[in-house]
Write an enzyme that holds these catalytic residues in place. Structure first.
Site, PDB file in Angstrom:
ATOM      1  N   SER A   1      34.211 -20.897   9.816  1.00 55.75           N
ATOM      2  CA  SER A   1      34.428 -22.302   9.477  1.00 55.75           C
ATOM      3  C   SER A   1      33.413 -23.132  10.266  1.00 55.75           C
ATOM      4  CB  SER A   1      35.870 -22.670   9.863  1.00 55.75           C
ATOM      5  OG  SER A   1      36.118 -24.041   9.662  1.00 55.75           O
TER       6      SER A   1
ATOM      7  N   LYS B   1      32.430 -21.443   5.341  1.00 54.79           N
ATOM      8  CA  LYS B   1      33.269 -22.589   4.949  1.00 54.79           C
ATOM      9  C   LYS B   1      32.711 -23.820   5.641  1.00 54.79           C
ATOM     10  CE  LYS B   1      37.835 -23.937   6.698  1.00 54.79           C
ATOM     11  NZ  LYS B   1      39.234 -23.470   6.881  1.00 54.79           N
ATOM     12  N   LEU B   2      32.428 -24.840   4.849  1.00 58.10           N
ATOM     13  CA  LEU B   2      31.920 -26.093   5.411  1.00 58.10           C
ATOM     14  C   LEU B   2      33.061 -27.098   5.486  1.00 58.10           C
ATOM     15  CD1 LEU B   2      28.562 -26.617   3.444  1.00 58.10           C
ATOM     16  CD2 LEU B   2      28.940 -25.345   5.574  1.00 58.10           C
ATOM     17  N   LYS B   3      33.225 -27.700   6.656  1.00 59.51           N
ATOM     18  CA  LYS B   3      34.160 -28.803   6.770  1.00 59.51           C
ATOM     19  C   LYS B   3      33.526 -30.014   6.087  1.00 59.51           C
ATOM     20  CE  LYS B   3      37.592 -27.196   9.265  1.00 59.51           C
ATOM     21  NZ  LYS B   3      38.990 -27.260   8.799  1.00 59.51           N
TER      22      LYS B   3
ATOM     23  N   ASP C   1      36.369 -27.362   3.147  1.00 59.04           N
ATOM     24  CA  ASP C   1      37.711 -27.722   3.643  1.00 59.04           C
ATOM     25  C   ASP C   1      37.712 -29.193   4.033  1.00 59.04           C
ATOM     26  OD1 ASP C   1      40.206 -27.930   4.796  1.00 59.04           O
ATOM     27  OD2 ASP C   1      39.862 -26.426   6.356  1.00 59.04           O
TER      28      ASP C   1
ATOM     29  N   ASN D   1      40.606 -31.014   4.900  1.00 62.05           N
ATOM     30  CA  ASN D   1      41.704 -31.422   5.795  1.00 62.05           C
ATOM     31  C   ASN D   1      42.283 -32.787   5.415  1.00 62.05           C
ATOM     32  OD1 ASN D   1      39.883 -29.642   8.062  1.00 62.05           O
ATOM     33  ND2 ASN D   1      42.082 -29.241   7.972  1.00 62.05           N
TER      34      ASN D   1
ATOM     35  N   GLU E   1      39.533 -26.621  -0.064  1.00 59.79           N
ATOM     36  CA  GLU E   1      40.769 -26.503   0.699  1.00 59.79           C
ATOM     37  C   GLU E   1      41.304 -27.892   1.034  1.00 59.79           C
ATOM     38  OE1 GLU E   1      40.044 -23.965   4.065  1.00 59.79           O
ATOM     39  OE2 GLU E   1      41.921 -24.484   5.059  1.00 59.79           O
TER      40      GLU E   1
ATOM     41  N   ASP F   1      46.202 -25.611   2.383  1.00 57.95           N
ATOM     42  CA  ASP F   1      46.404 -25.194   3.768  1.00 57.95           C
ATOM     43  C   ASP F   1      47.609 -25.979   4.301  1.00 57.95           C
ATOM     44  OD1 ASP F   1      46.333 -25.011   6.558  1.00 57.95           O
ATOM     45  OD2 ASP F   1      44.200 -25.412   6.773  1.00 57.95           O
TER      46      ASP F   1
ATOM     47  N   LYS G   1      48.481 -19.496   7.290  1.00 54.56           N
ATOM     48  CA  LYS G   1      48.366 -19.582   8.749  1.00 54.56           C
ATOM     49  C   LYS G   1      49.759 -19.356   9.314  1.00 54.56           C
ATOM     50  CE  LYS G   1      44.664 -22.972   9.184  1.00 54.56           C
ATOM     51  NZ  LYS G   1      44.410 -24.415   9.395  1.00 54.56           N
TER      52      LYS G   1
ATOM     53  N   GLY H   1      42.733 -19.897  10.289  1.00 53.07           N
ATOM     54  CA  GLY H   1      42.667 -19.773  11.746  1.00 53.07           C
ATOM     55  C   GLY H   1      42.878 -21.123  12.391  1.00 53.07           C
TER      56      GLY H   1
HETATM   57  O1  OSB Z   1      41.906 -26.584   8.524  1.00 55.90           O
HETATM   58  O2  OSB Z   1      41.476 -24.535   8.614  1.00 55.90           O
HETATM   59  C1  OSB Z   1      41.611 -25.612   9.191  1.00 55.90           C
HETATM   60  C2  OSB Z   1      40.710 -25.205  12.881  1.00 55.90           C
HETATM   61  C3  OSB Z   1      41.676 -25.988  13.465  1.00 55.90           C
HETATM   62  C4  OSB Z   1      42.585 -26.648  12.677  1.00 55.90           C
HETATM   63  C5  OSB Z   1      42.509 -26.537  11.288  1.00 55.90           C
HETATM   64  C6  OSB Z   1      41.545 -25.748  10.685  1.00 55.90           C
HETATM   65  C7  OSB Z   1      40.605 -25.092  11.492  1.00 55.90           C
HETATM   66  C8  OSB Z   1      39.488 -24.326  10.976  1.00 55.90           C
HETATM   67  C9  OSB Z   1      38.885 -23.266  11.876  1.00 55.90           C
HETATM   68  O3  OSB Z   1      38.975 -24.519   9.903  1.00 55.90           O
HETATM   69  C10 OSB Z   1      39.465 -21.923  11.623  1.00 55.90           C
HETATM   70  C11 OSB Z   1      39.112 -20.952  12.715  1.00 55.90           C
HETATM   71  O4  OSB Z   1      37.957 -20.512  12.746  1.00 55.90           O
HETATM   72  O5  OSB Z   1      39.985 -20.614  13.538  1.00 55.90           O
HETATM   73 MG    MG Z   2      42.101 -25.894   6.520  1.00 59.88          MG
END
Ligand code: OSB
Ligand code: MG
Length: 355
Positions: free
Chosen positions: A122, A148-150, A176, A178, A201, A226, A250, A278
């Site tokens: 990520s 995976k690109l935020k 992703d 969020n 995501e 998620d 998760k 994760g």
């Molecule tokens: O949205 O998946 C998520 C990390 C912290 C909180 C939320 C997320 C994430 C990640 C990183 O995307 C996942 C990882 O490499 O542990």
């Molecule tokens: Mg996520």
């Protein structure tokens, strides 16, 4: 624990990870559960100090009030609402202690069918496209099989286009958000369609299943949830409503590995692919995640990266990528233990319960 690099998402920037570990000490074994709550309630309503508080005041006393076993934790905690990450940490510690005492591994217990799992990474939001391309290039060189690109408004189509142009169409690529978008952004998000992403995501709010269903009808990129998937029941509802085509599992978010396995089973029954998310775990949480990711329904690479992606020095033997994969631990319980000196170095406080 300091992160090797700041990790920026649409909900904030992390430079360190506040880790709450739950240890369960029995006569014949000691088990560990890592609480994935973050320092502040931005990813979800949970945060580390609240998790410690609810464990101390309510969860640990309730669990210790009768015979202790991992399968009865959910029942003991049934009178209480919420705090899935705190529940998960407690259940995992007890499950780990039980498994270590009986010499069985997490993978064996959960139903793993593979000895190693393919790994994605990520990649946080960066200050510039060149900086992002360097980071992605470094991860591809390390062997990660999926990127995976935020994303967030203002950092979405351009970074995706840049990664596709530089690294080609064969890279498994996903994004992703969020929860950073609204349904009004549907036409904008449809601009991601030409890039053949594996998935987007959690584009919308956690409680907006109908919004995700409506969005899924307006874009070609498959929608993955998620934050919205808080239980097996929530997963079943999301699938029934066509709010997602893919599910990120998760264990912390859903109250533990036993509920995580039930979500896996629901998704498999509906033909919905899952992958293991994760939360920047240490080697302890990572060990259990890698075991879960070895179940048959986990058909997409997860955010189960190597320890070095997060920490210069982990608290367990580091997980190291080999050929883009991590080995599923085979030893009893989690199969890894904290290195005492490392644990001491990073420990800022310890509390025994009941006091
Ligand atoms: O949205 O998946 C998520 C990390 C912290 C909180 C939320 C997320 C994430 C990640 C990183 O995307 C996942 C990882 O490499 O542990
Ligand atoms: Mg996520």
């Amino acid at each position: 624990m300091p992160l090797v690099a700041p990790f920026r998402t649409s909900f904030g920037v992390e430079t360190t990870r506040d880790v709450l570990l739950v240890g369960a000490v029995a006569e014949d074994a000691e088990g560990w559960g890592e609480c994935v709550a973050m320092t502040s309630p931005r990813y979800s309503s949970e945060y580390v100090d609240a998790a410690a508080d609810v464990l101390r005041r309510f969860f640990v006393p309730a669990v210790l009030s009768g015979p202790v076993s991992a399968v009865s934790v959910a029942e003991s905690l049934a009178p209480f609402k919420g705090h899935q990450m705190a529940r998960a940490a407690l259940e995992t510690a007890i499950l780990d202690a039980e498994l270590r005492a009986s010499g069985r591994s997490f993978g064996r217990e959960l139903g793993a069918v593979r000895s190693r799992v393919p790994c994605g990474v990520s990649v946080g939001i960066m200050d510039s496209i060149p900086q992002l391309l360097d980071a992605v290039g470094g991860y591809l060189d390390e062997g990660y099989v999926r990127i995976k690109l935020k994303i967030e408004p203002g950092w979405d189509v351009e970074p995706v286009r840049a990664v596709r142009e530089r690294y080609g169409d064969d890279v498994l690529l996903q994004v992703d958000a969020n929860t950073a978008y609204t349904l009004g952004d549907a036409r904008h998000l449809a601009r991601l369609d030409p890039f053949d992403l594996l998935l987007i995501e959690q584009p919308l709010d956690e409680d907006d299943l109908l919004g995700h269903a409506a969005l899924a009808r307006q874009i070609r990129t498959p929608v993955c949830l998620d934050e919205s998937i808080t239980s097996a029941r929530a997963a079943a509802a999301a699938i029934r409503l066509d709010a997602c085509q893919i599910v990120n599992i998760k264990p912390g978010r859903v109250g533990g590995y036993l509920e995580a396995r039930r979500i896996h089973d629901v998704c498999v029954a509906h033909g919905v692919p899952v992958w293991c998310g994760g939360m920047l775990e240490t080697g302890l949480g990572r060990a259990a995640n890698v075991a879960l990711a070895a179940l048959p329904g986990f058909t997409l690479p997860g955010d189960t990266s190597g320890s070095g992606r997060y920490y210069a020095a982990d608290i367990t033997e580091p997980f190291v990528l080999r050929d883009g994969h991590l080995d599923v631990p085979v030893g009893p319980g989690l199969g890894v233990t904290p290195i005492p000196d490392r644990l001491d170095e990073v420990t800022v406080s310890t509390e025994w319960l009941p006091a």
